[in-house]
Design a protein around this motif. Structure first.
Motif, PDB file in Angstrom:
ATOM      1  N   GLY A  23      -8.844  -8.411  -0.616  1.00  0.00           N
ATOM      2  CA  GLY A  23      -8.799  -7.602   0.600  1.00  0.00           C
ATOM      3  C   GLY A  23      -7.445  -6.952   0.835  1.00  0.00           C
ATOM      4  O   GLY A  23      -7.358  -5.771   1.194  1.00  0.00           O
ATOM      5  N   PHE A  24      -6.374  -7.710   0.638  1.00  0.00           N
ATOM      6  CA  PHE A  24      -5.031  -7.151   0.817  1.00  0.00           C
ATOM      7  C   PHE A  24      -4.869  -5.879  -0.007  1.00  0.00           C
ATOM      8  O   PHE A  24      -4.464  -4.826   0.479  1.00  0.00           O
ATOM      9  N   HIS A  25      -5.177  -6.032  -1.313  1.00  0.00           N
ATOM     10  CA  HIS A  25      -4.937  -4.918  -2.237  1.00  0.00           C
ATOM     11  C   HIS A  25      -5.862  -3.741  -1.957  1.00  0.00           C
ATOM     12  O   HIS A  25      -5.472  -2.584  -2.116  1.00  0.00           O
ATOM     13  N   LEU A  26      -7.075  -4.054  -1.525  1.00  0.00           N
ATOM     14  CA  LEU A  26      -8.007  -2.947  -1.252  1.00  0.00           C
ATOM     15  C   LEU A  26      -7.569  -2.139  -0.024  1.00  0.00           C
ATOM     16  O   LEU A  26      -7.708  -0.904  -0.008  1.00  0.00           O
ATOM     17  N   PRO A  46      -2.140 -12.671  10.589  1.00  0.00           N
ATOM     18  CA  PRO A  46      -2.395 -12.938   9.178  1.00  0.00           C
ATOM     19  C   PRO A  46      -2.011 -11.760   8.268  1.00  0.00           C
ATOM     20  O   PRO A  46      -2.550 -11.658   7.178  1.00  0.00           O
ATOM     21  N   ILE A  47      -1.091 -10.913   8.724  1.00  0.00           N
ATOM     22  CA  ILE A  47      -0.865  -9.678   7.954  1.00  0.00           C
ATOM     23  C   ILE A  47       0.513  -9.650   7.276  1.00  0.00           C
ATOM     24  O   ILE A  47       0.911  -8.614   6.737  1.00  0.00           O
ATOM     25  N   THR A  48       1.208 -10.783   7.279  1.00  0.00           N
ATOM     26  CA  THR A  48       2.546 -10.785   6.665  1.00  0.00           C
ATOM     27  C   THR A  48       2.495 -10.324   5.213  1.00  0.00           C
ATOM     28  O   THR A  48       3.266  -9.462   4.785  1.00  0.00           O
ATOM     29  N   ASP A  49       1.556 -10.889   4.463  1.00  0.00           N
ATOM     30  CA  ASP A  49       1.477 -10.525   3.046  1.00  0.00           C
ATOM     31  C   ASP A  49       1.022  -9.087   2.844  1.00  0.00           C
ATOM     32  O   ASP A  49       1.369  -8.461   1.840  1.00  0.00           O
ATOM     33  N   LEU A  50       0.264  -8.574   3.782  1.00  0.00           N
ATOM     34  CA  LEU A  50      -0.168  -7.177   3.646  1.00  0.00           C
ATOM     35  C   LEU A  50       1.061  -6.259   3.641  1.00  0.00           C
ATOM     36  O   LEU A  50       1.182  -5.350   2.811  1.00  0.00           O
ATOM     37  N   GLY A  51       1.987  -6.514   4.559  1.00  0.00           N
ATOM     38  CA  GLY A  51       3.226  -5.727   4.602  1.00  0.00           C
ATOM     39  C   GLY A  51       4.033  -5.902   3.327  1.00  0.00           C
ATOM     40  O   GLY A  51       4.506  -4.931   2.731  1.00  0.00           O
ATOM     41  N   ARG A  52       4.174  -7.147   2.909  1.00  0.00           N
ATOM     42  CA  ARG A  52       4.960  -7.421   1.685  1.00  0.00           C
ATOM     43  C   ARG A  52       4.355  -6.689   0.487  1.00  0.00           C
ATOM     44  O   ARG A  52       5.043  -6.046  -0.298  1.00  0.00           O
ATOM     45  N   MET A  53       3.039  -6.833   0.339  1.00  0.00           N
ATOM     46  CA  MET A  53       2.374  -6.236  -0.835  1.00  0.00           C
ATOM     47  C   MET A  53       2.416  -4.712  -0.762  1.00  0.00           C
ATOM     48  O   MET A  53       2.587  -4.044  -1.778  1.00  0.00           O
ATOM     49  N   ALA A  54       2.252  -4.165   0.444  1.00  0.00           N
ATOM     50  CA  ALA A  54       2.303  -2.702   0.581  1.00  0.00           C
ATOM     51  C   ALA A  54       3.673  -2.198   0.152  1.00  0.00           C
ATOM     52  O   ALA A  54       3.794  -1.189  -0.561  1.00  0.00           O
ATOM     53  N   GLN A  55       4.711  -2.923   0.544  1.00  0.00           N
ATOM     54  CA  GLN A  55       6.064  -2.526   0.131  1.00  0.00           C
ATOM     55  C   GLN A  55       6.188  -2.623  -1.389  1.00  0.00           C
ATOM     56  O   GLN A  55       6.697  -1.706  -2.043  1.00  0.00           O
ATOM     57  N   ALA A  56       5.676  -3.718  -1.950  1.00  0.00           N
ATOM     58  CA  ALA A  56       5.752  -3.899  -3.404  1.00  0.00           C
ATOM     59  C   ALA A  56       4.991  -2.796  -4.134  1.00  0.00           C
ATOM     60  O   ALA A  56       5.333  -2.415  -5.252  1.00  0.00           O
ATOM     61  N   GLU A  57       3.951  -2.281  -3.501  1.00  0.00           N
ATOM     62  CA  GLU A  57       3.143  -1.208  -4.112  1.00  0.00           C
ATOM     63  C   GLU A  57       3.723   0.175  -3.831  1.00  0.00           C
ATOM     64  O   GLU A  57       3.070   1.189  -4.059  1.00  0.00           O
ATOM     65  N   LEU A  88       0.518  -1.609  12.189  1.00  0.00           N
ATOM     66  CA  LEU A  88      -0.051  -2.877  11.723  1.00  0.00           C
ATOM     67  C   LEU A  88       0.433  -4.011  12.620  1.00  0.00           C
ATOM     68  O   LEU A  88       1.644  -4.212  12.772  1.00  0.00           O
ATOM     69  N   THR A  89      -0.529  -4.725  13.207  1.00  0.00           N
ATOM     70  CA  THR A  89      -0.131  -5.801  14.123  1.00  0.00           C
ATOM     71  C   THR A  89      -0.832  -7.116  13.781  1.00  0.00           C
ATOM     72  O   THR A  89      -1.880  -7.133  13.143  1.00  0.00           O
ATOM     73  N   VAL A  90      -0.246  -8.195  14.300  1.00  0.00           N
ATOM     74  CA  VAL A  90      -0.861  -9.514  14.193  1.00  0.00           C
ATOM     75  C   VAL A  90      -1.955  -9.628  15.252  1.00  0.00           C
ATOM     76  O   VAL A  90      -2.116  -8.745  16.089  1.00  0.00           O
ATOM     77  N   SER A  91      -2.666 -10.750  15.225  1.00  0.00           N
ATOM     78  CA  SER A  91      -3.789 -10.950  16.151  1.00  0.00           C
ATOM     79  C   SER A  91      -3.321 -11.017  17.616  1.00  0.00           C
ATOM     80  O   SER A  91      -2.138 -11.019  17.888  1.00  0.00           O
ATOM     81  N   LYS A 182      -9.847 -13.719   7.198  1.00  0.00           N
ATOM     82  CA  LYS A 182     -10.535 -14.101   5.955  1.00  0.00           C
ATOM     83  C   LYS A 182     -10.748 -12.936   4.998  1.00  0.00           C
ATOM     84  O   LYS A 182     -10.863 -13.123   3.793  1.00  0.00           O
ATOM     85  N   LEU A 183     -10.851 -11.749   5.569  1.00  0.00           N
ATOM     86  CA  LEU A 183     -11.121 -10.569   4.744  1.00  0.00           C
ATOM     87  C   LEU A 183     -10.040 -10.370   3.679  1.00  0.00           C
ATOM     88  O   LEU A 183     -10.326  -9.984   2.547  1.00  0.00           O
ATOM     89  N   PHE A 184      -8.809 -10.650   4.057  1.00  0.00           N
ATOM     90  CA  PHE A 184      -7.696 -10.338   3.162  1.00  0.00           C
ATOM     91  C   PHE A 184      -7.747 -11.145   1.863  1.00  0.00           C
ATOM     92  O   PHE A 184      -7.323 -10.666   0.815  1.00  0.00           O
ATOM     93  N   SER A 185      -8.240 -12.377   1.958  1.00  0.00           N
ATOM     94  CA  SER A 185      -8.254 -13.191   0.738  1.00  0.00           C
ATOM     95  C   SER A 185      -9.584 -13.128  -0.007  1.00  0.00           C
ATOM     96  O   SER A 185      -9.751 -13.768  -1.046  1.00  0.00           O
ATOM     97  N   GLN A 186     -10.550 -12.368   0.507  1.00  0.00           N
ATOM     98  CA  GLN A 186     -11.817 -12.205  -0.247  1.00  0.00           C
ATOM     99  C   GLN A 186     -11.532 -11.528  -1.583  1.00  0.00           C
ATOM    100  O   GLN A 186     -10.846 -10.505  -1.627  1.00  0.00           O
TER     101      GLN A 186
END
Ligand SMILES: CC(C)(COP(=O)(O)OP(=O)(O)OC[C@H]1O[C@@H](n2cnc3c(N)ncnc32)[C@H](O)[C@@H]1OP(=O)(O)O)[C@@H](O)C(=O)NCCC(=O)NCCSC(=O)C(=O)O
Length: 581
Positions: A23-26, A46-57, A88-91, A182-186
């Motif tokens: 989900g993160f990558h998609l 639950p979006i910390t890794d989304l930011g990290r990965m987006a930066q890495a990408e 992008l915000t947290v819950s 949960k979507l992010f780790s699917q």
């Protein structure tokens, strides 16, 4: 394309492991596929890794200190680029913090997508007390143009596409996209994941006006003795700058720019009636509204700001059909996108267009010159403490010399007087409080203006207005942005001299006197200036803008300067009970 696992070849007889994505990558792939390269947000569960990965990408991820300012940044990025700005915000709490900006974006017709992580549906729906539990979709819905939730990784592509199209098409606005944790780790097959992504084709399709509507509008315009064009921020958003300028100049019709439309044509243009606003509105007989709504900022098209009831005929260009007749009758509605409508009017004018009677042009010119002459001496004073006019006179010269700098402006007197005093020369260079008169847009707008355009930003802030987003000075320093903030410090809201009649507390409208906002900037490594005269102000702002370093100028303004609610005091109810003498 991003993927989790590479195909592993161990032995020829072992089947290749399928490449996987999640989900993160998609989410990242879906945004990038649609040309979205920047995210404004605040990290957390639950979006910390989304930011990290987006930066890495390779995406630009700008982290703020508070979601409201990230949201404001996303909103104004949308206004500047016509692509939805992403916040992008947290819950729950983070989501709620971002919501003011989402609602403000919707009100102002800025395309923006608030993407928020959320807690698990199963627990939220049974109200079993999940971490940051909240039915965010239901809460967002009435405050934005559209709201969607994605539950399956395979739907991320379509969810992002729906959000983009909803934000940009027709009248732009804010969209909410709910992404439960949960979507992010699917995990799913990478190839299938890529196939599920959607590139939005033509997210804001041209909407051509009906030829009859154009003919009707031209007929009304031709009948005018005292025509006026009002340019709104919708006209600025449209990026139809050349056509709009051509319409004004070909028609010879004077125009009044609303605040964020200033600079579509230079404020010094001979047909600008901005400095003769009252006369222009009151005495005009036909008004062509281009991307401007007849809301409170135009006194709803009636009352004492306008001529006798029924004496003004309105032609309105807007992409939203329901805007027509919102406050008064629109005799010639022109529904369509601004670029197409303006071009169609221009084509319809053709050769032999009769310019408006010269006495009308002359009336407005005379009034404009009188107002400019009346204001001129007030702008020249070098007294200390400064008043608003003297300080703004200095900034007016700086903006004239740097016409491509972006001016962000909020406050009460600081806003109202800057709007009139500081001439703008280029489109979309003035960003301010917009339709809601909202305080707190300052630092978010400044960050996005710098990030999206690479231009220097001059942020002119009342001391109260600055307080709403002042902590983002750290964000400006962290990213080393070329933002020069000038705080007009008169010790309070409107002015700094009020007192509590009981003598117990500070008055409701005052702040700690003689505060040094410049020290806030120094605390994070930027440059602080403390100035008390227009000369010092000029030197400080020029030095700061030449350096391109983050800077804050604490400009001391006479605490007694300033009036209640700037020049919209009429909206502020006063007690009906007369004090006993
Ligand atoms: C509602 C308005 C559009 C109404 O505008 P008006 O006051 O009628 O006009 P303007 O401000 O544009 O102009 C005022 C006068 O200055 C003249 N004018 C304009 N430009 C110039 C120049 N360059 N030189 C000389 N004179 C000028 C203009 O013709 C008017 O004079 P005449 O032609 O002679 O009349 C505006 O006030 C506005 O945008 N307000 C938004 C305020 C806001 O959002 N505040 C935030 C709230 S603060 C808060 O939170 C709170 O207080 O609470």
């Amino acid at each position: 394309m991003t993927a989790l696992a590479k195909i592993v070849h161990t032995a020829p007889e072992v089947e290749a492991e399928p490449e996987l994505t999640d989900g993160f990558h998609l989410v990242i792939d879906a945004l990038k596929l649609n040309g979205i390269e920047t995210i404004y947000g605040v990290p957390g569960i639950p979006i910390t890794d989304l930011g990290r990965m987006a930066q890495a990408e390779g995406m630009r991820v700008i982290s703020f200190r508070h979601e409201q300012h990230a949201g404001n940044a996303a909103a104004i990025a949308g206004f500047l680029t016509q692509k939805p700005g992403i916040c992008l915000t947290v819950s729950a709490p983070g989501f709620l913090n971002g919501l003011t900006a989402l609602a403000n974006a919707t009100t102002n017709c800025f395309p923006m997508i608030l993407i928020s992580g959320s807690s698990e549906r199963e627990i939220v729906d049974l109200q079993q007390g999940d971490y940051e539990e909240m039915d965010q979709l239901a809460i967002a819905k009435p405050l934005c143009k559209a709201a969607f939730r994605v539950l399956h990784a395979a739907d991320i592509g379509i969810g992002v596409a729906r959000a983009i199209r909803a934000a940009c098409s027709g009248r732009p606005g804010g969209v909410y996209l709910d992404l439960p944790a949960k979507l992010f780790s699917q995990v799913m097959d990478a190839e299938a994941g890529q196939k599920s992504l959607v590139k939005v084709i033509d997210p804001a399709p041209a909407q051509h006006p009906a030829p009859e509507a154009i003919a009707r509008a031209l007929d009304v315009l031709k009948s005018a003795k005292r025509p006026l064009i009002v340019l709104g921020k919708g006209a600025a958003y449209a990026q139809a700058d050349a056509a709009i300028r051509s319409l004004v100049e070909t028609s010879g019709i004077p125009y009044v720019p609303m605040s964020m439309a200033k600079g579509l044509l230079p404020d010094t243009h001979p047909l600008s009636a901005g400095a003769a606003r009252s006369t222009a509105l009151k005495d005009s007989d036909v008004v062509l509204l281009i991307g401007a709504r007849l809301n409170w900022l135009l006194s709803h098209g009636k009352g004492k700001s306008w001529g006798e009831p029924g004496s003004t005929k309105f032609i309105q260009i807007d992409i939203e059909p329901r805007e027509m007749d919102s406050n008064v009758e629109i005799v010639a509605p022109v529904v369509g996108d601004i670029a197409s409508c303006v071009q169609a009017l221009l084509d319809g004018m053709g050769q032999g267009w009769q310019q408006p009677p010269s006495d009308w042009i002359e009336t407005l010119r005379t009034k404009r010159e009188a107002n400019v002459a009346k204001m001129a001496p007030k702008l020249m004073s070098n007294a200390s403490p400064m008043n608003f006019h003297a300080a703004l006179g200095a900034l007016r010269t700086i903006v004239k010399e740097r016409p491509d700098a972006i001016l962000v402006n909020e406050g009460a007197n600081t806003l109202d007087l800057a709007r009139g005093i500081i001439d703008m020369y280029q489109p979309r260079k003035r960003l301010d409080v917009g339709t809601w008169g909202i305080m707190g847009i300052g630092m978010g707008f400044a960050v996005a203006a710098a990030v999206e355009t690479g231009k220097p930003v001059l942020c002119v802030e009342g001391d109260s207005a600055f307080g709403f987003s002042g902590m983002e000075v750290e964000t400006i320093c962290r990213y080393g942005l070329p933002v020069c903030i000038v705080v007009f410090n008169n010790n309070g809201i409107y002015r700094g001299t009020d007192t509590d009649p009981t003598g117990r507390d500070p008055a409701t409208t005052v702040f700690v006197p003689d505060s040094r906002y410049d020290k806030m900037m120094e605390a994070f490594g930027g440059v602080g200036y403390h100035v008390t005269t227009p000369d010092e102000l000029t030197r400080a702002v020029n030095e700061a803008m030449n350096s391109g370093r983050p800077a804050l100028v604490n400009a001391v303004i006479d605490p007694a300067a300033g009036s209640e609610s700037g020049n919209i005091g009429s909206l502020n109810p006063q007690s009906g009970i007369k004090k006993k003498k």
